[in-house]
Structure formats: structure tokens, C-alpha cells
Design an enzyme around this catalytic site. Structure first.
Site, PDB file in Angstrom:
ATOM      1  N   ARG A   1       0.797  -1.224   0.000  1.00 49.29           N
ATOM      2  CA  ARG A   1       0.000   0.000   0.000  1.00 49.29           C
ATOM      3  C   ARG A   1       0.833   1.280   0.000  1.00 49.29           C
ATOM      4  O   ARG A   1       0.451   2.297   0.575  1.00 49.29           O
ATOM      5  CB  ARG A   1      -0.972   0.027   1.207  1.00 49.29           C
ATOM      6  CG  ARG A   1      -1.953  -1.128   1.225  1.00 49.29           C
ATOM      7  CD  ARG A   1      -2.884  -1.111   0.008  1.00 49.29           C
ATOM      8  NE  ARG A   1      -3.778  -2.256   0.045  1.00 49.29           N
ATOM      9  CZ  ARG A   1      -3.558  -3.419  -0.578  1.00 49.29           C
ATOM     10  NH1 ARG A   1      -2.456  -3.569  -1.302  1.00 49.29           N
ATOM     11  NH2 ARG A   1      -4.406  -4.407  -0.501  1.00 49.29           N
TER      12      ARG A   1
ATOM     13  N   SER B   1     -10.257   1.706   3.735  1.00 51.55           N
ATOM     14  CA  SER B   1      -9.500   1.206   4.890  1.00 51.55           C
ATOM     15  C   SER B   1      -8.668   2.328   5.498  1.00 51.55           C
ATOM     16  O   SER B   1      -7.958   3.042   4.793  1.00 51.55           O
ATOM     17  CB  SER B   1      -8.588   0.054   4.473  1.00 51.55           C
ATOM     18  OG  SER B   1      -9.348  -1.049   4.022  1.00 51.55           O
TER      19      SER B   1
ATOM     20  N   GLU C   1      -3.272   3.931   6.663  1.00 54.04           N
ATOM     21  CA  GLU C   1      -3.263   3.820   5.213  1.00 54.04           C
ATOM     22  C   GLU C   1      -3.804   5.111   4.611  1.00 54.04           C
ATOM     23  O   GLU C   1      -3.361   5.550   3.559  1.00 54.04           O
ATOM     24  CB  GLU C   1      -4.116   2.633   4.773  1.00 54.04           C
ATOM     25  CG  GLU C   1      -4.123   2.381   3.273  1.00 54.04           C
ATOM     26  CD  GLU C   1      -4.826   1.085   2.914  1.00 54.04           C
ATOM     27  OE1 GLU C   1      -5.630   1.099   1.970  1.00 54.04           O
ATOM     28  OE2 GLU C   1      -4.569   0.065   3.581  1.00 54.04           O
TER      29      GLU C   1
END
EC number: 1.3.1.98
Length: 308
Positions: free
Chosen positions: A177, A228, A298
Site C-alpha cells: 500500500r 480502509s 493507510e
């Protein structure tokens, strides 16, 4: 009411209006955030370049927004020029090579469905990700065990001298990510992906729909969120850790940890960016206290926030 200036007074051959003191909440999936000092919404690559040159001429910092997902912008807004790239959309498929080229503003779900309807495999997992091609490359978006790093061939970026340069996967240093583009001022213009053509479009479409249905069944889509919030602290998932910490449903102001998936924070209506930021900090504090584990965000957090 926002005011508008026309950059043709600075760069006469390319027109791209620049809006002053423009609220950013409508451009984020959280639906929160203060105003940008200046806002541009280019519709062509030339207008994108024009906007960047205008900001450079005034020594203004610049930031790019795609779909506005995976992003939390301060209630105090952002200084400099914010460029919304969601109208930079164009897709071409090369039947000879199996490569697809997409502009930075192309929505990732739209690209996934276009590929599926042609019988091209490789993007089935992307139909439920609320982002654009540019943002997906920058953060190495992924789902169902796949990611952008698996299919990227090349990305074209704008350099500081307003030239376009190519970056290969090895240059991006993809990790879970993230990529080097999260920390470098190199706006993404377009990306080239290697897919697998030649399959039955009905089957690829069915597989894409299956992945989308799974995502919608396990994640909240009914209220504004950023997707998320935290990276998964492998071998665990962030959602499981937060749930075991007893924080499902926990609320600060109008920001709430989702009852369906604990790695989602929902704007229940009227939440502020500060509400969401405080909830993120509260989750991190409780997880650290109970698990001796520091959850990493994130979601990208931009602008000033109060000390917690």
C-alpha cells in the site's frame, strides 16, 4: 462564493480556471475538509501542465486529488494549489500487446469493467476500489491478494521542470500500500498496465462482479468513508485487531468505527475532519495499550490537526 481567475493572463495559450478559497469536502469520499487556497480542475493534460506552471510561477505548493478516497483533509484546509484530476480520463487497449493505457483521472472501477467487458483479465479485483488510476498507482492499491504492482508496466509523471518522464515498477519501489510517489512531488499523468486478453467476456465480467459483491458484503458502502483507515499489521488484519480491542461502533462526534468492518470509519452525518482524526488517534492509542502494536494509517492525512 469562490472567486475565479483565468490563467490565460499568465499562460495565454492554455485556459484553465483557478478557483480561490474552494471547499474540498465535496472532492473527498469522507465529505470533510476545509478550503484550498486555490483549486484547479483540469480536463486535459495541457491544462494540468498549465496549472502546475502557474503554481510554480508563484512558488505555491501543489497537491493532486483524484477520487479523494484514502484521504483526510484538515478542517483548516490546504495552502497552495490543489489540482483535482478526476476529469483526466482516457483509456486505450492494445490488442497486440495486451496492454491498457489509462489517464490518471480514470476511475479504477470503470477501468476494471472496461477490461472485463473485453475479456481481459488482471483487474477483476479493482471493481470495488473507490479511487482513480493515479491514486491507485501512488498507494499501490490492491484487494483479494492482488495489487497495482502486479500489473504495472510504466507510469508517466510530470517532473519539476514541467517535462514528462517515465518511471518503471522498480523505480516506484512498491511495498504494501505504498510507493515512492507518496513522498515525491511527481504528479501521475497516465499508467500502462499488462493484462491478459483473450478470455470470455461473460466469464471475466462474472468474476469481476463476484469480487465486487464480496467487497460490498463485507465493507460499508452506505455512508461516507475513506476506505480502509489502517494498514494491516501482518499477520493480522487491522479490522480484526480493532474489533478485538472492543472498538466496533465507537464514536467521537459524528465519526464512528463501522459495525460491519472495524477498519472503516464512517461519517454518520456532520462529522468534522477533527472528529475523524481524534477517532483515528483513539484507536491507535487503545491498540498500542492492549497489543503493544502501533497501527500505521493507510489513509493520507493532510493539513494541520490539533494535538491529541
Amino acid at each position: 462564493m469562490t472567486s475565479v481567475i483565468n490563467t490565460s493572463s499568465v499562460l495565454p495559450r492554455i485556459d484553465c480556471p483557478i478557483h480561490a478559497h474552494s471547499p474540498l469536502g465535496p472532492f473527498t469520499t469522507f465529505r470533510v475538509g476545509g478550503a484550498a487556497d486555490w483549486l484547479a480542475i483540469p480536463r486535459t493534460e495541457a491544462q494540468l501542465l498549465n496549472s502546475l506552471q502557474w503554481a510554480h510561477s508563484l512558488e505555491l505548493p501543489t497537491r493532486l486529488l483524484g477520487a479523494g478516497s484514502n484521504l483526510l483533509i484538515s478542517d483548516q484546509g490546504l495552502s497552495g494549489l490543489v489540482i483535482v484530476t478526476r476529469h483526466l480520463r482516457q483509456v486505450t487497449f492494445d490488442d497486440d500487446t495486451g496492454q491498457v493505457t489509462a489517464m490518471a483521472g480514470e476511475p479504477l472501477p470503470t477501468l476494471a469493467w472496461k477490461a472485463a467487458k473485453r475479456g481481459w483479465r488482471g483487474l477483476e479485483w479493482a471493481a470495488g476500489i473507490p479511487g482513480t488510476v493515479g491514486g491507485a498507482v501512488v498507494m499501490n492499491a490492491g484487494a483479494h491478494g492482488a495489487s497495482m504492482a502486479d500489473i504495472l508496466v510504466r507510469v508517466d509523471v510530470l517532473n519539476s521542470d514541467a517535462t514528462t518522464g517515465a518511471m518503471m515498477p522498480v523505480d516506484l519501489q512498491f511495498r504494501y500500500r505504498t510507493s515512492v510517489l507518496q513522498h515525491r512531488s511527481k504528479p501521475v499523468v497516465r499508467a500502462v498496465f499488462q493484462l491478459e486478453p483473450g478470455y470470455d467476456p461473460k466469464q471475466v465480467t462474472a468474476d469481476t462482479l463476484r469480487d465486487l459483491k464480496h467487497r460490498r458484503a463485507t465493507q460499508p458502502y452506505h455512508l461516507p468513508s475513506c476506505g480502509s483507515v489502517f494498514r494491516n499489521p501482518l499477520p493480522y488484519t487491522a479490522g480484526w485487531i480493532i474489533e478485538q480491542t472492543g472498538l466496533k461502533g465507537y464514536r467521537i462526534g459524528a465519526a464512528q468505527v463501522s459495525e460491519l468492518h472495524a477498519n472503516f470509519i464512517l461519517n454518520q452525518g456532520g462529522a468534522t475532519a477533527t472528529d475523524i482524526f481524534r477517532l483515528i488517534s483513539h484507536i491507535q492509542g487503545k491498540v498500542l495499550e492492549q497489543w503493544s502494536l502501533q497501527l500505521e494509517t493507510e489513509v493520507k492525512i493532510l493539513g494541520p490537526f490539533p494535538a491529541i
